[in-house]
Write a protein that holds these residues in place. Sequence first.
Motif, PDB file in Angstrom:
ATOM      1  N   PRO A  55     -57.642  -6.595   2.444  1.00  0.00           N
ATOM      2  CA  PRO A  55     -58.459  -5.174   1.259  1.00  0.00           C
ATOM      3  C   PRO A  55     -57.108  -4.657   0.317  1.00  0.00           C
ATOM      4  N   LEU A  56     -57.724  -4.011  -0.689  1.00  0.00           N
ATOM      5  CA  LEU A  56     -57.140  -3.395  -1.115  1.00  0.00           C
ATOM      6  C   LEU A  56     -57.394  -1.327  -1.352  1.00  0.00           C
ATOM      7  N   ILE A  57     -56.976  -0.373  -1.443  1.00  0.00           N
ATOM      8  CA  ILE A  57     -56.790   0.322  -1.071  1.00  0.00           C
ATOM      9  C   ILE A  57     -56.469   1.259  -2.510  1.00  0.00           C
ATOM     10  N   GLY A  58     -56.670   2.224  -2.857  1.00  0.00           N
ATOM     11  CA  GLY A  58     -56.404   3.516  -4.264  1.00  0.00           C
ATOM     12  C   GLY A  58     -55.794   4.127  -3.680  1.00  0.00           C
ATOM     13  N   PHE A  59     -54.188   4.343  -3.748  1.00  0.00           N
ATOM     14  CA  PHE A  59     -53.807   5.151  -3.501  1.00  0.00           C
ATOM     15  C   PHE A  59     -54.098   6.292  -4.015  1.00  0.00           C
ATOM     16  N   HIS A  60     -54.883   6.633  -4.999  1.00  0.00           N
ATOM     17  CA  HIS A  60     -54.883   8.291  -5.262  1.00  0.00           C
ATOM     18  C   HIS A  60     -56.217   8.515  -4.161  1.00  0.00           C
TER      19      HIS A  60
ATOM     20  N   VAL B 129     -43.638   0.269   0.958  1.00  0.00           N
ATOM     21  CA  VAL B 129     -44.633  -1.133   0.748  1.00  0.00           C
ATOM     22  C   VAL B 129     -44.060  -1.547  -0.178  1.00  0.00           C
ATOM     23  N   GLU B 130     -42.274  -2.551   0.368  1.00  0.00           N
ATOM     24  CA  GLU B 130     -41.980  -3.282  -1.267  1.00  0.00           C
ATOM     25  C   GLU B 130     -42.503  -3.495  -2.299  1.00  0.00           C
ATOM     26  N   GLY B 131     -42.065  -2.464  -2.983  1.00  0.00           N
ATOM     27  CA  GLY B 131     -42.102  -2.177  -4.438  1.00  0.00           C
ATOM     28  C   GLY B 131     -43.512  -1.737  -4.793  1.00  0.00           C
ATOM     29  N   ALA B 132     -44.693  -1.102  -3.851  1.00  0.00           N
ATOM     30  CA  ALA B 132     -46.383  -1.355  -4.019  1.00  0.00           C
ATOM     31  C   ALA B 132     -46.048   0.447  -4.728  1.00  0.00           C
ATOM     32  N   GLU B 133     -45.094   0.969  -4.308  1.00  0.00           N
ATOM     33  CA  GLU B 133     -44.628   2.256  -4.869  1.00  0.00           C
ATOM     34  C   GLU B 133     -45.163   2.760  -6.400  1.00  0.00           C
ATOM     35  N   ALA B 134     -44.030   1.297  -7.036  1.00  0.00           N
ATOM     36  CA  ALA B 134     -44.783   1.427  -9.136  1.00  0.00           C
ATOM     37  C   ALA B 134     -46.045   2.174  -9.230  1.00  0.00           C
ATOM     38  N   GLY B 135     -46.978   1.841  -8.308  1.00  0.00           N
ATOM     39  CA  GLY B 135     -48.479   2.135  -9.324  1.00  0.00           C
ATOM     40  C   GLY B 135     -48.467   3.186  -9.113  1.00  0.00           C
ATOM     41  N   TYR B 136     -48.195   4.365  -8.029  1.00  0.00           N
ATOM     42  CA  TYR B 136     -48.349   5.241  -7.169  1.00  0.00           C
ATOM     43  C   TYR B 136     -48.524   6.725  -8.269  1.00  0.00           C
ATOM     44  N   PHE B 137     -47.384   6.443  -9.500  1.00  0.00           N
ATOM     45  CA  PHE B 137     -47.369   7.908 -10.254  1.00  0.00           C
ATOM     46  C   PHE B 137     -47.556   7.919 -11.405  1.00  0.00           C
ATOM     47  N   ASP B 138     -48.752   7.178 -11.962  1.00  0.00           N
ATOM     48  CA  ASP B 138     -49.281   7.406 -12.932  1.00  0.00           C
ATOM     49  C   ASP B 138     -50.252   8.659 -12.859  1.00  0.00           C
TER      50      ASP B 138
ATOM     51  N   THR C 168     -36.610   2.402 -15.436  1.00  0.00           N
ATOM     52  CA  THR C 168     -37.654   2.775 -15.789  1.00  0.00           C
ATOM     53  C   THR C 168     -38.709   3.769 -14.761  1.00  0.00           C
ATOM     54  N   VAL C 169     -38.535   2.540 -13.807  1.00  0.00           N
ATOM     55  CA  VAL C 169     -39.542   3.437 -12.780  1.00  0.00           C
ATOM     56  C   VAL C 169     -39.276   3.866 -11.918  1.00  0.00           C
ATOM     57  N   ILE C 170     -37.921   4.323 -11.485  1.00  0.00           N
ATOM     58  CA  ILE C 170     -37.607   5.520 -10.617  1.00  0.00           C
ATOM     59  C   ILE C 170     -37.479   5.938 -11.200  1.00  0.00           C
ATOM     60  N   LYS C 171     -36.940   6.251 -12.886  1.00  0.00           N
ATOM     61  CA  LYS C 171     -37.208   7.554 -13.767  1.00  0.00           C
ATOM     62  C   LYS C 171     -38.466   7.840 -13.843  1.00  0.00           C
ATOM     63  N   LYS C 172     -39.977   6.776 -13.766  1.00  0.00           N
ATOM     64  CA  LYS C 172     -40.503   7.598 -14.033  1.00  0.00           C
ATOM     65  C   LYS C 172     -41.339   8.472 -12.646  1.00  0.00           C
TER      66      LYS C 172
ATOM     67  N   ALA D   7     -42.794  16.920 -12.043  1.00  0.00           N
ATOM     68  CA  ALA D   7     -44.310  17.352 -12.143  1.00  0.00           C
ATOM     69  C   ALA D   7     -45.167  17.995 -11.273  1.00  0.00           C
ATOM     70  N   MET D   8     -44.843  17.478 -10.273  1.00  0.00           N
ATOM     71  CA  MET D   8     -45.498  18.099  -9.492  1.00  0.00           C
ATOM     72  C   MET D   8     -44.913  19.393  -8.087  1.00  0.00           C
ATOM     73  N   ASN D   9     -43.811  19.432  -8.807  1.00  0.00           N
ATOM     74  CA  ASN D   9     -42.835  20.738  -8.114  1.00  0.00           C
ATOM     75  C   ASN D   9     -41.990  20.118  -7.187  1.00  0.00           C
ATOM     76  N   MET D  10     -42.115  19.394  -7.175  1.00  0.00           N
ATOM     77  CA  MET D  10     -40.909  18.887  -6.091  1.00  0.00           C
ATOM     78  C   MET D  10     -39.465  18.264  -6.856  1.00  0.00           C
ATOM     79  N   THR D  11     -38.731  18.644  -5.429  1.00  0.00           N
ATOM     80  CA  THR D  11     -37.043  18.262  -6.268  1.00  0.00           C
ATOM     81  C   THR D  11     -36.545  17.429  -5.349  1.00  0.00           C
ATOM     82  N   TYR D  12     -35.459  17.026  -5.096  1.00  0.00           N
ATOM     83  CA  TYR D  12     -34.863  16.150  -4.599  1.00  0.00           C
ATOM     84  C   TYR D  12     -34.575  16.992  -3.115  1.00  0.00           C
TER      85      TYR D  12
END
Length: 233
Positions: A146-151, A166-175, A197-201, A208-213
Amino acid sequence: MTEMTSPSDAIYRLNGVELGLPAGLANASIIEKLIDGTYEGDEARSVDRCVRPGFRVLELGAGLGYVGTLAALKTEPENVLSVEANPDLLPVIRANHARNGVADVSLMHGAVVGHAEDGATASFHIASGFTGSRLGAKGGRQVEVPLIGFHELIRAHRPHVVLMDVEGAEAGYFDRPWKCPLRFCVMEIHPKQYEATVIKKIIDAMSAMNMTYDPVTSRGKILGFRKVWSEGS
């Protein structure tokens, strides 16, 4: 420490947690880490840093149930939601939660993607030794999951802490921004599967969510973020 409990199972003990492992499930590298105590060591330190009593935790990629168990022991089991795509691991995770007294952790089966239609499924590659299993890989053993929507998941569970591998699936969570009271996020990034560019995104979206390193939880490909606390908080 390793203890054989049956001809097919072994019990490993890490940080006070007992992990049962059926014979043939893990490769030699994983077994070596279980024996020497380094299995998911960075993730375990992240739990100690991030999870506090009362915090809700979302774990994406549950493995053997080790990190979810640690989180449940620091907050409450009912505050933890673990998601795992590999169906072979589900009974192992449930058994490990139960043997450590955290059977009330919620366990969901599916692969988390940025967006998923109701009832959607996809082919999921099962890697030998179970680590590295992921969506999109070709060849080898494939299972429909099954696929589960992150948001949608974020809105439903409203976690204070998100832990993911999640072996790369994280790329789709930051839209878009996450709708939850996020305090900490720790993820393994996979630069071999996407461009810089994905890591930068990812980093820009966290900012933008007020989170820092967070240097405490970051190490190598483990990237940690924490909330920027306002004065007096």
